[in-house]
Design a protein around this motif. Structure first.
Motif, short mmCIF file in Angstrom:
data_model
loop_
_atom_site.label_atom_id
_atom_site.label_comp_id
_atom_site.label_asym_id
_atom_site.label_seq_id
_atom_site.Cartn_x
_atom_site.Cartn_y
_atom_site.Cartn_z
N ILE A 114 0.84 -1.20 0.00
CA ILE A 114 0.00 0.00 0.00
C ILE A 114 0.87 1.25 0.00
CG2 ILE A 114 -1.69 1.32 1.34
CD1 ILE A 114 -2.71 -1.41 2.39
N VAL A 115 1.94 1.21 0.77
CA VAL A 115 2.83 2.37 0.89
C VAL A 115 3.71 2.52 -0.36
CG1 VAL A 115 4.72 3.40 2.20
CG2 VAL A 115 2.86 2.22 3.40
N ASP A 116 4.29 1.40 -0.80
CA ASP A 116 5.30 1.46 -1.86
C ASP A 116 4.71 1.47 -3.27
OD1 ASP A 116 7.21 1.36 0.13
OD2 ASP A 116 7.42 -0.82 0.01
N ASP A 117 3.56 0.81 -3.42
CA ASP A 117 2.98 0.67 -4.77
C ASP A 117 1.46 0.63 -4.68
OD1 ASP A 117 2.39 0.15 -7.39
OD2 ASP A 117 3.61 -1.66 -7.56
N PRO A 118 0.82 1.75 -4.40
CA PRO A 118 -0.64 1.76 -4.25
C PRO A 118 -1.38 1.27 -5.49
CG PRO A 118 0.25 4.01 -4.33
CD PRO A 118 1.40 3.09 -4.16
N SER A 153 -9.43 6.01 1.03
CA SER A 153 -8.84 6.27 -0.29
C SER A 153 -8.89 5.06 -1.22
CB SER A 153 -7.38 6.71 -0.12
OG SER A 153 -7.29 7.90 0.63
N PHE A 154 -8.74 3.87 -0.66
CA PHE A 154 -8.61 2.69 -1.50
C PHE A 154 -9.75 1.68 -1.34
CE2 PHE A 154 -4.25 4.16 -0.61
CZ PHE A 154 -3.81 4.40 -1.90
N ILE A 155 -10.04 1.33 -0.10
CA ILE A 155 -10.96 0.21 0.15
C ILE A 155 -12.40 0.58 -0.11
CG2 ILE A 155 -11.79 -1.41 1.89
CD1 ILE A 155 -9.01 -1.26 3.18
N LEU A 213 -5.59 -1.48 8.67
CA LEU A 213 -4.96 -0.74 7.57
C LEU A 213 -5.17 0.77 7.62
CD1 LEU A 213 -5.69 -3.15 4.56
CD2 LEU A 213 -3.61 -2.96 5.93
N SER A 214 -5.79 1.29 8.64
CA SER A 214 -5.99 2.72 8.90
C SER A 214 -7.22 3.27 8.18
CB SER A 214 -4.75 3.55 8.52
OG SER A 214 -4.76 3.92 7.15
N LYS A 215 -7.73 4.34 8.76
CA LYS A 215 -8.89 5.04 8.19
C LYS A 215 -8.56 5.61 6.82
CE LYS A 215 -11.63 9.24 8.80
NZ LYS A 215 -11.83 10.45 9.63
N GLY A 216 -7.36 6.16 6.67
CA GLY A 216 -6.97 6.76 5.40
C GLY A 216 -6.97 5.76 4.27
N VAL A 217 -6.45 4.56 4.54
CA VAL A 217 -6.43 3.51 3.52
C VAL A 217 -7.85 3.09 3.17
CG1 VAL A 217 -5.76 1.11 3.06
CG2 VAL A 217 -4.13 2.68 4.12
N PRO A 258 -12.39 -8.81 7.60
CA PRO A 258 -11.70 -8.29 8.78
C PRO A 258 -10.44 -7.49 8.47
CG PRO A 258 -11.47 -10.68 8.63
CD PRO A 258 -12.51 -10.29 7.64
N SER A 259 -9.72 -7.85 7.41
CA SER A 259 -8.49 -7.13 7.09
C SER A 259 -8.75 -5.72 6.58
CB SER A 259 -7.67 -7.90 6.05
OG SER A 259 -7.22 -9.14 6.58
N ALA A 260 -10.00 -5.42 6.24
CA ALA A 260 -10.35 -4.08 5.78
C ALA A 260 -10.55 -3.10 6.93
CB ALA A 260 -11.63 -4.13 4.94
N SER A 261 -10.49 -3.60 8.14
CA SER A 261 -10.74 -2.76 9.32
C SER A 261 -9.76 -1.60 9.42
CB SER A 261 -10.63 -3.61 10.59
OG SER A 261 -10.71 -2.80 11.74
N PRO A 262 -10.24 -0.41 9.80
CA PRO A 262 -9.33 0.71 10.06
C PRO A 262 -8.32 0.40 11.16
CG PRO A 262 -11.59 1.49 9.90
CD PRO A 262 -11.65 0.00 9.91
#
Length: 339
Positions: free
Chosen positions: A159-163, A211-213, A204-208, A197-201
């Motif tokens: 997510i950080v290196d290659d969104p 912006s993405f999920i 992976l954070s609220k920002g992710v 469950p892996s989609a939880s803020p």
């Protein structure tokens, strides 16, 4: 009122005799019956017997059909390690670079891994239950499938290196989710729960998520709705308070909230959705009877009149207490369905 009518009334935000109850029993009931987890997770007839016994024994309104968090990854080719005392796990990442997606094919749910087991069991349960309960099939959401085949730590770095690579991965895993949803819809069940469950803020954070999920999930729900008529239910663990407004915008009917989310906050943000929650399933292992009674009182004080299902944020632990679950359900009965 029959359980099915009670849940359908709740989905329509109409008056029902009492709020439906959903306790997500799975492997716990198999262990209670002396059945090994591996047999329960690999034999359709065992799963059918366990699910029908669970809804009879504990008298809940919703029957959830799912196995474990490895089903989709296994169907894609991941190696699964089974145990008789715990749920299975993926032994190693299926791919180490998102460019390796071209090696993978979206699995056919009727012939891949243990997906056919669920589909077979769903058909039998729909027939045997004969319209008594609201039956929901479980599918992993795209973020969790991605974490299973890629590894959660590597996924965070991606997510950080290659969104853009992360989004390509989600596009593929969304196809896996959608294809499985389509097959489950053909079995005659009433709803499909996307458990992600892996989609939880919290993961992976609220920002992710924002912006993405969220855009990916929203588009996926729209595609599913265009292809099939079914109720859709989203379950994401952890504190999702900060992203509830995104879920309110998704084309689905039901949202599970976990213990960290306050009921009033969920009701405020999800006015157009049925809210399921926010009980902690660990209460059925760790709580005293007084604590269970106190939990019920708090729920009754905060619940809304329409569009609410009393339930847990995730599955009953394998070592839960049958006595405590029975006590809690009898307590509900004793106050005449929360009245």
């Amino acid at each position: 009122m029959r359980s099915l009518a009670r849940v359908l009334g709740t989905l329509n935000f109409t008056d029902v005799d009492c709020a439906p109850v959903f306790l997500e029993h799975s492997g716990f009931v198999a262990r209670l019956a002396g059945i090994s987890l591996e047999r329960y997770l690999t034999e359709a007839d065992i799963m059918v017997a366990v699910k029908l016994e669970a809804v009879k024994k504990f008298r809940t309104d919703i029957m959830s059909l799912g196995l474990d968090s490895c089903v989709e990854a296994e169907a894609l080719g991941s190696k699964v390690v089974f145990s008789n005392s715990a749920y299975p796990y993926i032994s190693s990442s299926l791919i180490t670079d998102w460019h390796q997606l071209d090696r993978l094919t979206v699995p056919d749910p009727w012939s891949s891994g243990r997906m056919p087991l669920i589909l077979q069991a769903a058909k039998v349960i729909v027939e045997k239950d004969a319209g008594e309960h609201f039956i929901v099939g479980q599918v992993l959401g795209p973020v969790t499938i991605a974490s299973q085949i890629y590894g959660i730590e590597k996924l965070i770095y991606l997510i950080v290196d290659d969104p853009e690579g992360f989004m390509e991965l989600l596009k593929f895993t969304s196809q896996v989710t959608e294809r499985y949803c389509e097959a489950l819809g053909e079995t005659g069940i009433h709803a499909i729960m996307l458990h992600d469950p892996s989609a939880s803020p919290d993961v992976l954070s609220k920002g992710v998520f924002t912006s993405f999920i969220a855009p990916q999930l929203k588009a996926m729900f729209e595609r599913i709705k265009k292809r099939q008529e079914t109720y859709l239910w989203l379950q994401i663990i952890g504190n999702t308070t900060s992203v509830l407004h995104h879920m309110a915008d998704f084309n689905l009917e039901m949202v599970t909230i976990d213990t960290a989310v306050k009921l009033p906050d969920a009701f405020h943000s999800l006015q157009n959705k049925v809210v399921v929650g926010n009980m902690n399933p660990m209460l059925f292992r760790n709580a005293t009877f007084n604590q269970l009674a106190s939990t019920l009182r708090q729920i009754l004080e905060q619940r809304r009149e329409f569009g609410y299902v009393m339930g847990t944020g995730c599955e009953t632990p394998l070592d839960a207490s049958e006595e405590k679950i029975t006590y809690f359900l009898e307590l509900i009965e004793s106050i005449k369905c929360h009245g």
